[in-house]
Design a protein around this motif. Structure first.
Motif, short mmCIF file in Angstrom:
data_model
loop_
_atom_site.label_atom_id
_atom_site.label_comp_id
_atom_site.label_asym_id
_atom_site.label_seq_id
_atom_site.Cartn_x
_atom_site.Cartn_y
_atom_site.Cartn_z
N GLN A 446 78.71 -45.09 116.69
CA GLN A 446 79.31 -43.98 117.44
C GLN A 446 78.26 -42.97 117.90
OE1 GLN A 446 83.61 -42.97 115.96
NE2 GLN A 446 82.44 -43.62 114.17
N ALA A 447 77.23 -42.80 117.09
CA ALA A 447 76.13 -41.93 117.51
C ALA A 447 75.37 -42.53 118.69
CB ALA A 447 75.19 -41.68 116.33
N GLU A 448 75.12 -43.83 118.63
CA GLU A 448 74.40 -44.50 119.72
C GLU A 448 75.21 -44.50 121.01
OE1 GLU A 448 73.57 -48.36 118.23
OE2 GLU A 448 72.06 -47.67 116.78
N ALA A 449 76.55 -44.58 120.88
CA ALA A 449 77.40 -44.59 122.07
C ALA A 449 77.70 -43.19 122.60
CB ALA A 449 78.71 -45.31 121.76
N GLY A 450 77.24 -42.15 121.89
CA GLY A 450 77.41 -40.78 122.38
C GLY A 450 78.73 -40.13 122.04
N LEU A 451 79.40 -40.59 120.97
CA LEU A 451 80.67 -39.98 120.56
C LEU A 451 80.45 -38.81 119.60
CD1 LEU A 451 81.51 -42.90 121.55
CD2 LEU A 451 83.38 -42.74 119.91
N ILE A 452 79.47 -38.95 118.70
CA ILE A 452 79.28 -37.97 117.63
C ILE A 452 77.79 -37.81 117.33
CG2 ILE A 452 81.50 -38.41 116.49
CD1 ILE A 452 79.94 -40.20 114.49
N ARG A 453 77.51 -36.76 116.57
CA ARG A 453 76.19 -36.57 115.97
C ARG A 453 76.41 -36.25 114.49
NH1 ARG A 453 74.64 -32.99 119.10
NH2 ARG A 453 75.14 -31.14 117.88
N ALA A 454 75.81 -37.05 113.61
CA ALA A 454 75.97 -36.85 112.17
C ALA A 454 75.31 -35.54 111.75
CB ALA A 454 75.38 -38.02 111.40
N ALA A 455 76.00 -34.78 110.87
CA ALA A 455 75.48 -33.47 110.47
C ALA A 455 75.20 -33.39 108.97
CB ALA A 455 76.48 -32.38 110.86
N ILE A 456 76.14 -33.83 108.13
CA ILE A 456 75.98 -33.75 106.68
C ILE A 456 76.52 -35.03 106.06
CG2 ILE A 456 76.52 -32.48 104.56
CD1 ILE A 456 76.95 -30.00 106.26
N ARG A 457 75.76 -35.58 105.12
CA ARG A 457 76.22 -36.76 104.38
C ARG A 457 76.58 -36.36 102.95
NH1 ARG A 457 71.76 -40.44 104.37
NH2 ARG A 457 71.19 -39.73 102.28
N PHE A 458 77.74 -36.85 102.51
CA PHE A 458 78.21 -36.59 101.15
C PHE A 458 78.28 -37.90 100.38
CE2 PHE A 458 80.47 -33.86 104.20
CZ PHE A 458 80.10 -32.60 103.78
N ARG A 459 77.99 -37.86 99.09
CA ARG A 459 78.21 -39.05 98.27
C ARG A 459 79.38 -38.80 97.33
NH1 ARG A 459 75.51 -38.42 93.18
NH2 ARG A 459 73.89 -36.81 93.24
N PRO A 460 80.20 -39.80 97.10
CA PRO A 460 81.37 -39.60 96.24
C PRO A 460 80.94 -39.37 94.79
CG PRO A 460 81.11 -41.92 96.77
CD PRO A 460 80.09 -41.18 97.58
N TRP A 461 81.70 -38.56 94.09
CA TRP A 461 81.43 -38.30 92.68
C TRP A 461 82.65 -38.66 91.83
CZ3 TRP A 461 81.47 -33.02 89.82
CH2 TRP A 461 80.92 -33.17 88.54
#
Length: 466
Positions: A446-461
Protein backbone atom coordinates in the motif's frame (compact mmCIF):
# COMPACT_ATOMS: atom_id res chain seq x y z
CA UNK A 1 3.80 -19.54 -2.86
CA UNK A 2 3.55 -17.36 -5.96
CA UNK A 3 1.35 -18.88 -8.66
CA UNK A 4 2.38 -18.08 -12.25
CA UNK A 5 0.00 -15.57 -13.84
CA UNK A 6 -0.75 -17.87 -16.77
CA UNK A 7 -1.87 -20.62 -14.41
CA UNK A 8 -3.95 -18.15 -12.43
CA UNK A 9 -5.61 -16.91 -15.62
CA UNK A 10 -6.54 -20.45 -16.65
CA UNK A 11 -8.03 -21.21 -13.23
CA UNK A 12 -10.15 -18.05 -13.25
CA UNK A 13 -11.18 -18.53 -16.87
CA UNK A 14 -13.07 -21.62 -15.73
CA UNK A 15 -15.14 -19.25 -13.56
CA UNK A 16 -15.70 -16.90 -16.49
CA UNK A 17 -13.33 -14.33 -15.02
CA UNK A 18 -10.44 -12.66 -16.86
CA UNK A 19 -7.38 -11.71 -14.79
CA UNK A 20 -4.43 -9.47 -15.64
CA UNK A 21 -1.61 -8.02 -13.56
CA UNK A 22 -1.28 -4.23 -13.83
CA UNK A 23 1.46 -2.56 -11.79
CA UNK A 24 0.81 -3.36 -8.10
CA UNK A 25 -2.61 -4.88 -8.64
CA UNK A 26 -4.82 -7.40 -10.37
CA UNK A 27 -7.61 -6.29 -12.68
CA UNK A 28 -10.46 -8.81 -12.83
CA UNK A 29 -13.35 -8.79 -15.30
CA UNK A 30 -16.53 -10.77 -15.76
CA UNK A 31 -18.70 -9.60 -18.62
CA UNK A 32 -19.18 -5.84 -18.32
CA UNK A 33 -18.13 -5.78 -14.66
CA UNK A 34 -14.60 -5.19 -13.43
CA UNK A 35 -12.69 -4.57 -10.23
CA UNK A 36 -9.14 -3.82 -9.16
CA UNK A 37 -7.40 -5.69 -6.32
CA UNK A 38 -4.21 -4.43 -4.67
CA UNK A 39 -2.44 -7.63 -3.71
CA UNK A 40 1.23 -8.57 -3.36
CA UNK A 41 2.07 -11.19 -6.00
CA UNK A 42 2.91 -13.77 -3.31
CA UNK A 43 -0.58 -13.49 -1.80
CA UNK A 44 -3.31 -15.85 -2.98
CA UNK A 45 -6.00 -14.38 -5.22
CA UNK A 46 -8.99 -16.26 -3.84
CA UNK A 47 -11.67 -17.20 -6.33
CA UNK A 48 -14.58 -16.89 -3.94
CA UNK A 49 -13.51 -13.41 -2.83
CA UNK A 50 -13.09 -12.27 -6.46
CA UNK A 51 -16.54 -13.60 -7.37
CA UNK A 52 -18.06 -11.79 -4.37
CA UNK A 53 -16.42 -8.50 -5.37
CA UNK A 54 -17.63 -8.79 -8.97
CA UNK A 55 -21.13 -9.61 -7.69
CA UNK A 56 -21.17 -6.27 -5.90
CA UNK A 57 -19.81 -4.50 -8.99
CA UNK A 58 -22.84 -5.89 -10.87
CA UNK A 59 -25.57 -4.79 -8.44
CA UNK A 60 -28.41 -2.82 -10.03
CA UNK A 61 -32.05 -2.99 -11.14
CA UNK A 62 -33.75 -4.00 -14.41
CA UNK A 63 -34.43 -0.33 -15.17
CA UNK A 64 -31.05 0.92 -13.90
CA UNK A 65 -28.36 -1.70 -14.34
CA UNK A 66 -25.17 0.16 -13.43
CA UNK A 67 -25.24 2.31 -10.26
CA UNK A 68 -21.83 0.98 -9.14
CA UNK A 69 -19.07 3.33 -10.32
CA UNK A 70 -16.01 1.53 -8.98
CA UNK A 71 -15.13 -1.65 -7.07
CA UNK A 72 -11.70 -2.34 -5.63
CA UNK A 73 -10.00 -4.21 -2.80
CA UNK A 74 -7.06 -3.76 -0.44
CA UNK A 75 -4.38 -6.36 0.44
CA UNK A 76 -6.35 -7.86 3.36
CA UNK A 77 -8.80 -9.09 0.69
CA UNK A 78 -10.47 -12.43 1.52
CA UNK A 79 -13.97 -13.95 1.33
CA UNK A 80 -16.72 -12.81 3.68
CA UNK A 81 -20.21 -14.10 4.33
CA UNK A 82 -21.73 -11.71 1.77
CA UNK A 83 -19.18 -9.04 0.90
CA UNK A 84 -15.46 -9.82 0.66
CA UNK A 85 -13.41 -8.33 3.47
CA UNK A 86 -11.09 -5.60 2.28
CA UNK A 87 -13.46 -4.32 -0.39
CA UNK A 88 -14.45 -0.77 -1.35
CA UNK A 89 -17.47 -0.10 -3.58
CA UNK A 90 -18.55 3.34 -4.85
CA UNK A 91 -22.12 3.88 -6.01
CA UNK A 92 -24.14 6.79 -7.31
CA UNK A 93 -25.05 9.34 -4.65
CA UNK A 94 -28.64 8.09 -4.29
CA UNK A 95 -27.80 4.37 -3.98
CA UNK A 96 -26.70 2.14 -1.09
CA UNK A 97 -26.06 -1.61 -0.87
CA UNK A 98 -26.72 -2.66 2.76
CA UNK A 99 -25.12 -6.08 2.26
CA UNK A 100 -21.86 -4.40 1.25
CA UNK A 101 -21.13 -3.59 4.90
CA UNK A 102 -23.27 -6.26 6.53
CA UNK A 103 -24.33 -6.41 10.17
CA UNK A 104 -21.15 -5.46 12.05
CA UNK A 105 -21.76 -1.79 11.31
CA UNK A 106 -18.94 0.61 12.21
CA UNK A 107 -16.71 -2.12 13.45
CA UNK A 108 -13.58 -0.08 14.01
CA UNK A 109 -10.34 0.55 15.86
CA UNK A 110 -9.62 2.85 18.79
CA UNK A 111 -6.08 3.58 19.96
CA UNK A 112 -5.34 5.17 23.33
CA UNK A 113 -2.06 5.91 25.04
CA UNK A 114 -1.55 4.70 28.60
CA UNK A 115 1.10 7.18 29.63
CA UNK A 116 3.16 4.20 30.80
CA UNK A 117 6.18 2.25 29.62
CA UNK A 118 6.61 -1.50 29.49
CA UNK A 119 8.83 -1.42 32.59
CA UNK A 120 6.22 0.49 34.60
CA UNK A 121 3.40 -1.86 33.61
CA UNK A 122 5.20 -5.20 33.80
CA UNK A 123 5.65 -5.11 37.59
CA UNK A 124 1.87 -4.75 38.06
CA UNK A 125 0.82 -7.24 35.38
CA UNK A 126 -0.95 -9.73 37.65
CA UNK A 127 -3.17 -6.99 39.11
CA UNK A 128 -4.27 -5.28 35.91
CA UNK A 129 -4.67 -8.63 34.13
CA UNK A 130 -7.11 -9.73 36.83
CA UNK A 131 -9.14 -6.51 36.60
CA UNK A 132 -9.27 -6.49 32.79
CA UNK A 133 -10.20 -10.17 32.68
CA UNK A 134 -13.16 -9.49 34.95
CA UNK A 135 -14.32 -6.53 32.86
CA UNK A 136 -13.58 -7.70 29.33
CA UNK A 137 -13.95 -11.48 29.46
CA UNK A 138 -16.34 -12.20 32.32
CA UNK A 139 -18.31 -9.12 31.08
CA UNK A 140 -18.77 -7.88 34.62
CA UNK A 141 -19.53 -4.49 33.19
CA UNK A 142 -21.33 -1.58 34.77
CA UNK A 143 -22.06 0.96 32.06
CA UNK A 144 -25.46 2.49 32.87
CA UNK A 145 -26.79 4.92 30.29
CA UNK A 146 -29.98 6.92 30.91
CA UNK A 147 -32.54 6.53 28.14
CA UNK A 148 -32.25 10.29 27.62
CA UNK A 149 -28.54 9.83 26.83
CA UNK A 150 -29.30 7.19 24.20
CA UNK A 151 -31.93 9.51 22.70
CA UNK A 152 -29.33 12.30 22.69
CA UNK A 153 -26.83 9.99 20.99
CA UNK A 154 -29.22 9.06 18.19
CA UNK A 155 -31.28 12.25 17.83
CA UNK A 156 -28.62 14.87 18.56
CA UNK A 157 -24.91 14.05 18.69
CA UNK A 158 -22.19 12.05 20.49
CA UNK A 159 -21.31 15.19 22.46
CA UNK A 160 -24.92 15.54 23.61
CA UNK A 161 -24.83 11.91 24.72
CA UNK A 162 -21.72 12.47 26.85
CA UNK A 163 -23.34 15.47 28.50
CA UNK A 164 -26.49 13.46 29.33
CA UNK A 165 -24.68 10.55 30.98
CA UNK A 166 -24.87 9.98 34.71
CA UNK A 167 -21.93 9.59 37.07
CA UNK A 168 -22.30 5.98 38.20
CA UNK A 169 -20.65 2.74 37.13
CA UNK A 170 -17.85 3.24 34.64
CA UNK A 171 -18.75 6.93 34.39
CA UNK A 172 -17.98 7.60 38.08
CA UNK A 173 -14.28 8.05 37.40
CA UNK A 174 -14.50 9.29 33.82
CA UNK A 175 -12.81 12.50 32.73
CA UNK A 176 -15.67 13.90 30.64
CA UNK A 177 -13.72 16.94 29.49
CA UNK A 178 -11.20 14.52 27.99
CA UNK A 179 -13.94 12.45 26.32
CA UNK A 180 -15.45 15.57 24.78
CA UNK A 181 -12.06 16.61 23.37
CA UNK A 182 -11.55 13.11 22.00
CA UNK A 183 -14.70 13.22 19.88
CA UNK A 184 -12.71 15.34 17.42
CA UNK A 185 -10.23 12.48 16.87
CA UNK A 186 -12.94 10.06 15.68
CA UNK A 187 -12.80 9.68 11.90
CA UNK A 188 -16.14 10.23 10.10
CA UNK A 189 -18.13 10.33 13.36
CA UNK A 190 -19.33 13.87 12.65
CA UNK A 191 -20.76 12.76 9.27
CA UNK A 192 -23.12 10.13 10.68
CA UNK A 193 -26.82 10.95 10.80
CA UNK A 194 -29.02 8.89 13.11
CA UNK A 195 -32.52 8.65 14.56
CA UNK A 196 -33.73 6.87 17.68
CA UNK A 197 -36.64 5.41 15.67
CA UNK A 198 -34.13 2.88 14.33
CA UNK A 199 -32.89 1.82 17.78
CA UNK A 200 -34.34 -1.02 19.87
CA UNK A 201 -37.20 0.29 22.04
CA UNK A 202 -35.61 -0.70 25.35
CA UNK A 203 -32.74 1.73 24.80
CA UNK A 204 -34.71 4.89 24.10
CA UNK A 205 -38.22 4.54 25.56
CA UNK A 206 -38.40 5.45 29.22
CA UNK A 207 -36.67 7.59 31.79
CA UNK A 208 -34.64 5.06 33.75
CA UNK A 209 -31.04 3.92 33.52
CA UNK A 210 -30.53 1.34 30.78
CA UNK A 211 -27.93 -1.40 31.12
CA UNK A 212 -27.55 -2.60 27.57
CA UNK A 213 -26.16 -6.16 27.82
CA UNK A 214 -23.59 -5.71 25.06
CA UNK A 215 -22.40 -2.15 25.76
CA UNK A 216 -18.75 -2.32 26.74
CA UNK A 217 -18.17 -5.79 25.29
CA UNK A 218 -15.58 -6.83 22.73
CA UNK A 219 -17.50 -9.33 20.63
CA UNK A 220 -16.28 -12.55 19.08
CA UNK A 221 -14.18 -13.40 16.03
CA UNK A 222 -11.30 -11.07 15.27
CA UNK A 223 -12.33 -8.40 17.79
CA UNK A 224 -9.91 -7.68 20.61
CA UNK A 225 -8.46 -5.39 23.23
CA UNK A 226 -4.68 -5.50 22.96
CA UNK A 227 -1.89 -3.86 24.91
CA UNK A 228 0.93 -3.04 22.52
CA UNK A 229 4.38 -1.51 22.74
CA UNK A 230 5.69 1.26 20.50
CA UNK A 231 8.34 -0.70 18.63
CA UNK A 232 9.54 1.77 15.97
CA UNK A 233 8.99 5.43 15.13
CA UNK A 234 8.87 5.77 11.34
CA UNK A 235 7.50 9.32 11.18
CA UNK A 236 8.75 11.60 13.96
CA UNK A 237 6.17 14.30 13.31
CA UNK A 238 3.25 11.87 13.65
CA UNK A 239 4.78 10.37 16.79
CA UNK A 240 5.19 13.84 18.31
CA UNK A 241 1.60 14.78 17.49
CA UNK A 242 0.32 11.46 18.87
CA UNK A 243 2.43 11.87 22.01
CA UNK A 244 4.20 8.52 21.54
CA UNK A 245 7.79 7.42 22.11
CA UNK A 246 9.57 4.09 21.65
CA UNK A 247 8.80 1.78 24.57
CA UNK A 248 5.41 3.34 25.40
CA UNK A 249 2.46 1.03 26.02
CA UNK A 250 -0.77 1.70 24.11
CA UNK A 251 -4.15 -0.03 24.04
CA UNK A 252 -5.74 -0.89 20.69
CA UNK A 253 -9.45 -1.73 20.73
CA UNK A 254 -11.28 -3.47 17.89
CA UNK A 255 -15.05 -3.76 18.29
CA UNK A 256 -18.30 -2.69 16.66
CA UNK A 257 -22.02 -2.12 17.08
CA UNK A 258 -22.77 -5.54 18.54
CA UNK A 259 -26.50 -6.42 18.75
CA UNK A 260 -27.72 -3.11 17.35
CA UNK A 261 -25.58 -3.55 14.25
CA UNK A 262 -27.13 -6.95 13.68
CA UNK A 263 -30.62 -5.51 14.34
CA UNK A 264 -30.15 -2.74 11.77
CA UNK A 265 -28.04 -4.60 9.22
CA UNK A 266 -30.21 -7.71 8.94
CA UNK A 267 -33.42 -5.66 8.78
CA UNK A 268 -32.19 -3.45 5.94
CA UNK A 269 -30.63 -6.28 3.95
CA UNK A 270 -34.10 -7.86 4.02
CA UNK A 271 -35.74 -4.54 3.12
CA UNK A 272 -33.54 -4.17 0.07
CA UNK A 273 -34.59 -7.64 -1.10
CA UNK A 274 -38.28 -6.94 -0.49
CA UNK A 275 -38.02 -3.73 -2.55
CA UNK A 276 -37.04 -5.67 -5.67
CA UNK A 277 -39.58 -5.03 -8.49
CA UNK A 278 -42.41 -7.57 -8.37
CA UNK A 279 -42.66 -9.93 -11.32
CA UNK A 280 -38.98 -9.54 -12.18
CA UNK A 281 -36.38 -12.26 -11.86
CA UNK A 282 -34.15 -11.79 -8.83
CA UNK A 283 -30.39 -11.43 -9.32
CA UNK A 284 -28.52 -14.71 -9.09
CA UNK A 285 -26.08 -13.14 -6.63
CA UNK A 286 -28.86 -12.49 -4.11
CA UNK A 287 -27.58 -8.91 -3.65
CA UNK A 288 -29.87 -5.89 -3.62
CA UNK A 289 -29.53 -2.11 -3.47
CA UNK A 290 -31.77 0.69 -2.23
CA UNK A 291 -32.24 4.05 -3.93
CA UNK A 292 -33.81 7.42 -3.35
CA UNK A 293 -35.69 7.97 -0.05
CA UNK A 294 -35.15 4.33 0.98
CA UNK A 295 -31.40 4.84 0.70
CA UNK A 296 -31.58 7.95 2.87
CA UNK A 297 -33.62 6.05 5.47
CA UNK A 298 -30.95 3.37 5.51
CA UNK A 299 -28.28 6.00 6.12
CA UNK A 300 -30.08 7.08 9.28
CA UNK A 301 -30.47 3.50 10.45
CA UNK A 302 -26.82 2.73 9.72
CA UNK A 303 -25.74 5.90 11.52
CA UNK A 304 -27.76 4.87 14.57
CA UNK A 305 -25.85 1.58 14.82
CA UNK A 306 -22.57 3.34 14.00
CA UNK A 307 -22.96 5.82 16.86
CA UNK A 308 -23.65 2.93 19.22
CA UNK A 309 -20.42 1.28 18.02
CA UNK A 310 -18.54 4.47 18.89
CA UNK A 311 -20.03 4.46 22.40
CA UNK A 312 -19.16 0.79 22.80
CA UNK A 313 -15.49 1.52 22.04
CA UNK A 314 -15.59 4.49 24.42
CA UNK A 315 -16.74 2.21 27.24
CA UNK A 316 -14.09 -0.40 26.44
CA UNK A 317 -11.42 2.30 26.51
CA UNK A 318 -12.74 3.56 29.85
CA UNK A 319 -12.49 0.02 31.29
CA UNK A 320 -8.83 -0.04 30.27
CA UNK A 321 -8.21 3.40 31.74
CA UNK A 322 -10.03 2.50 34.97
CA UNK A 323 -8.01 -0.71 35.38
CA UNK A 324 -4.66 0.96 34.81
CA UNK A 325 -5.45 3.92 37.05
CA UNK A 326 -6.50 1.54 39.86
CA UNK A 327 -3.55 -0.83 39.56
CA UNK A 328 -0.64 1.19 38.18
CA UNK A 329 -1.65 4.78 38.83
CA UNK A 330 -1.83 5.83 35.19
CA UNK A 331 -3.84 8.97 34.59
CA UNK A 332 -2.46 10.62 31.47
CA UNK A 333 -4.11 8.47 28.79
CA UNK A 334 -5.29 10.16 25.60
CA UNK A 335 -7.02 9.07 22.42
CA UNK A 336 -4.77 8.89 19.37
CA UNK A 337 -7.47 8.06 16.81
CA UNK A 338 -10.72 6.13 16.37
CA UNK A 339 -11.30 4.84 12.82
CA UNK A 340 -14.27 3.03 11.26
CA UNK A 341 -14.65 0.22 8.80
CA UNK A 342 -17.86 -1.54 7.71
CA UNK A 343 -19.50 1.79 6.97
CA UNK A 344 -20.86 3.88 4.09
CA UNK A 345 -19.89 7.54 3.77
CA UNK A 346 -20.80 10.35 1.39
CA UNK A 347 -17.64 11.46 -0.39
CA UNK A 348 -16.82 13.16 -3.70
CA UNK A 349 -20.44 12.90 -4.89
CA UNK A 350 -20.45 9.14 -4.30
CA UNK A 351 -21.48 6.68 -1.64
CA UNK A 352 -18.31 4.87 -0.54
CA UNK A 353 -19.00 1.43 0.95
CA UNK A 354 -16.07 0.11 2.99
CA UNK A 355 -16.19 -3.51 4.15
CA UNK A 356 -13.08 -4.26 6.18
CA UNK A 357 -11.34 -1.25 4.70
CA UNK A 358 -10.57 2.12 6.25
CA UNK A 359 -10.82 5.76 5.13
CA UNK A 360 -7.36 7.01 4.15
CA UNK A 361 -7.80 10.57 2.93
CA UNK A 362 -4.72 12.74 2.59
CA UNK A 363 -3.29 13.37 6.07
CA UNK A 364 -5.85 11.18 7.82
CA UNK A 365 -4.61 8.61 10.34
CA UNK A 366 -5.61 4.95 10.14
CA UNK A 367 -4.89 1.83 12.20
CA UNK A 368 -3.82 -1.45 10.61
CA UNK A 369 -3.49 -4.33 13.10
CA UNK A 370 -1.62 -7.49 12.24
CA UNK A 371 -2.32 -10.49 14.47
CA UNK A 372 -1.66 -11.52 18.06
CA UNK A 373 1.86 -12.44 16.94
CA UNK A 374 2.57 -9.70 14.41
CA UNK A 375 2.97 -5.94 14.35
CA UNK A 376 0.27 -3.29 14.04
CA UNK A 377 0.70 0.13 12.45
CA UNK A 378 -0.47 3.70 12.73
CA UNK A 379 -0.34 5.08 9.18
CA UNK A 380 -1.08 8.34 7.41
CA UNK A 381 -3.45 8.23 4.45
CA UNK A 382 -2.35 9.73 1.14
CA UNK A 383 -5.81 10.06 -0.41
CA UNK A 384 -5.39 7.91 -3.53
CA UNK A 385 -8.52 8.37 -5.71
CA UNK A 386 -8.01 5.16 -7.73
CA UNK A 387 -8.36 3.24 -4.47
CA UNK A 388 -11.32 5.35 -3.35
CA UNK A 389 -9.38 7.20 -0.63
CA UNK A 390 -9.08 3.97 1.38
CA UNK A 391 -6.63 1.46 2.80
CA UNK A 392 -6.86 -1.96 4.43
CA UNK A 393 -8.17 -2.42 7.97
CA UNK A 394 -5.47 -4.93 8.90
CA UNK A 395 -3.58 -7.92 7.60
CA UNK A 396 -6.58 -10.05 6.66
CA UNK A 397 -7.22 -13.74 7.23
CA UNK A 398 -5.16 -16.31 5.36
CA UNK A 399 -6.93 -19.40 6.73
CA UNK A 400 -10.64 -19.65 7.49
CA UNK A 401 -11.69 -20.37 11.06
CA UNK A 402 -13.11 -23.84 10.42
CA UNK A 403 -9.84 -24.83 8.71
CA UNK A 404 -7.83 -23.62 11.70
CA UNK A 405 -10.00 -25.70 14.05
CA UNK A 406 -9.32 -28.83 11.96
CA UNK A 407 -5.60 -28.37 12.61
CA UNK A 408 -5.96 -27.39 16.26
CA UNK A 409 -3.26 -29.72 17.63
CA UNK A 410 -0.60 -28.10 15.45
CA UNK A 411 -1.88 -24.61 16.15
CA UNK A 412 -2.08 -24.99 19.92
CA UNK A 413 1.57 -25.99 20.16
CA UNK A 414 2.87 -22.72 18.69
CA UNK A 415 2.02 -20.20 21.41
CA UNK A 416 5.41 -19.23 22.79
CA UNK A 417 5.74 -15.78 21.23
CA UNK A 418 2.28 -14.35 21.83
CA UNK A 419 -0.03 -14.08 24.83
CA UNK A 420 -3.81 -14.27 24.55
CA UNK A 421 -6.13 -14.00 27.53
CA UNK A 422 -9.44 -15.70 26.72
CA UNK A 423 -12.03 -17.92 28.36
CA UNK A 424 -12.60 -19.77 25.08
CA UNK A 425 -9.86 -22.05 23.86
CA UNK A 426 -11.41 -22.14 20.38
CA UNK A 427 -10.83 -18.38 20.12
CA UNK A 428 -7.12 -18.85 20.75
CA UNK A 429 -7.05 -21.45 17.97
CA UNK A 430 -9.20 -19.57 15.45
CA UNK A 431 -7.24 -16.35 15.90
CA UNK A 432 -3.79 -17.92 15.91
CA UNK A 433 -1.22 -15.69 14.13
CA UNK A 434 -0.71 -18.36 11.47
CA UNK A 435 -4.32 -17.81 10.36
CA UNK A 436 -3.47 -14.26 9.23
CA UNK A 437 -1.43 -12.81 6.41
CA UNK A 438 1.90 -11.20 7.35
CA UNK A 439 1.38 -7.50 7.97
CA UNK A 440 4.70 -6.45 6.38
CA UNK A 441 3.75 -7.01 2.72
CA UNK A 442 0.29 -5.54 3.39
CA UNK A 443 1.87 -2.28 4.55
CA UNK A 444 4.62 -2.26 1.93
CA UNK A 445 2.31 -2.85 -1.03
CA UNK A 446 0.00 0.00 0.00
CA UNK A 447 2.93 2.33 0.61
CA UNK A 448 4.41 1.51 -2.80
CA UNK A 449 1.03 2.08 -4.48
CA UNK A 450 0.64 5.48 -2.79
CA UNK A 451 -2.26 4.72 -0.43
CA UNK A 452 -0.51 5.24 2.91
CA UNK A 453 2.71 6.14 4.66
CA UNK A 454 3.67 4.07 7.73
CA UNK A 455 4.19 6.21 10.84
CA UNK A 456 4.46 4.03 13.98
CA UNK A 457 4.92 0.29 14.42
CA UNK A 458 3.57 -1.48 17.50
CA UNK A 459 4.33 -5.00 18.68
CA UNK A 460 1.69 -7.00 20.52
CA UNK A 461 2.20 -7.65 24.22
CA UNK A 462 -1.05 -8.91 25.82
CA UNK A 463 -4.27 -9.65 23.92
CA UNK A 464 -7.78 -10.06 25.39
CA UNK A 465 -10.34 -11.94 23.27
CA UNK A 466 -13.89 -12.75 24.36
Amino acid sequence: MKIPLSRLQKAFARRGIAVERVSHSYVVRRGDDSARILLPPDFELEGRAVSQLLDFAAVGWPDRPRPVRCACATPDFHPGSLAPVGSVVATDADVVIPAAIGTDINCGMRLITTGLTLTQMASHEARWTRVLTERLLHTRTDAPVPARAFRALFDDSPLACLRALGRSGVWAGTDFARLEREVRACVALDTLRADSVHAPDFLVNGQDQVRSPDLGTIGSGNHFVELQIVDAILDRQVAYTAGLRAGDVVAMIHSGSRGIGFHVGRRWIDKAKSAWPAGTSHPTSGLYALRGPAAEDYFQAMGTAARYAWLNRVVLAEWVREALEATVGAGSSRLVVDVPHNIITKEHGLHIHRKGSTPAHDGQWALLPGSMGDASYLVTGLGHPEWLWSCSHGAGRRVRRHSVRRHSSHTAAKTTEWHCHTLREERRLEEHPDAYKPIGPVIESQAEAGLIRAAIRFRPWRTFKA
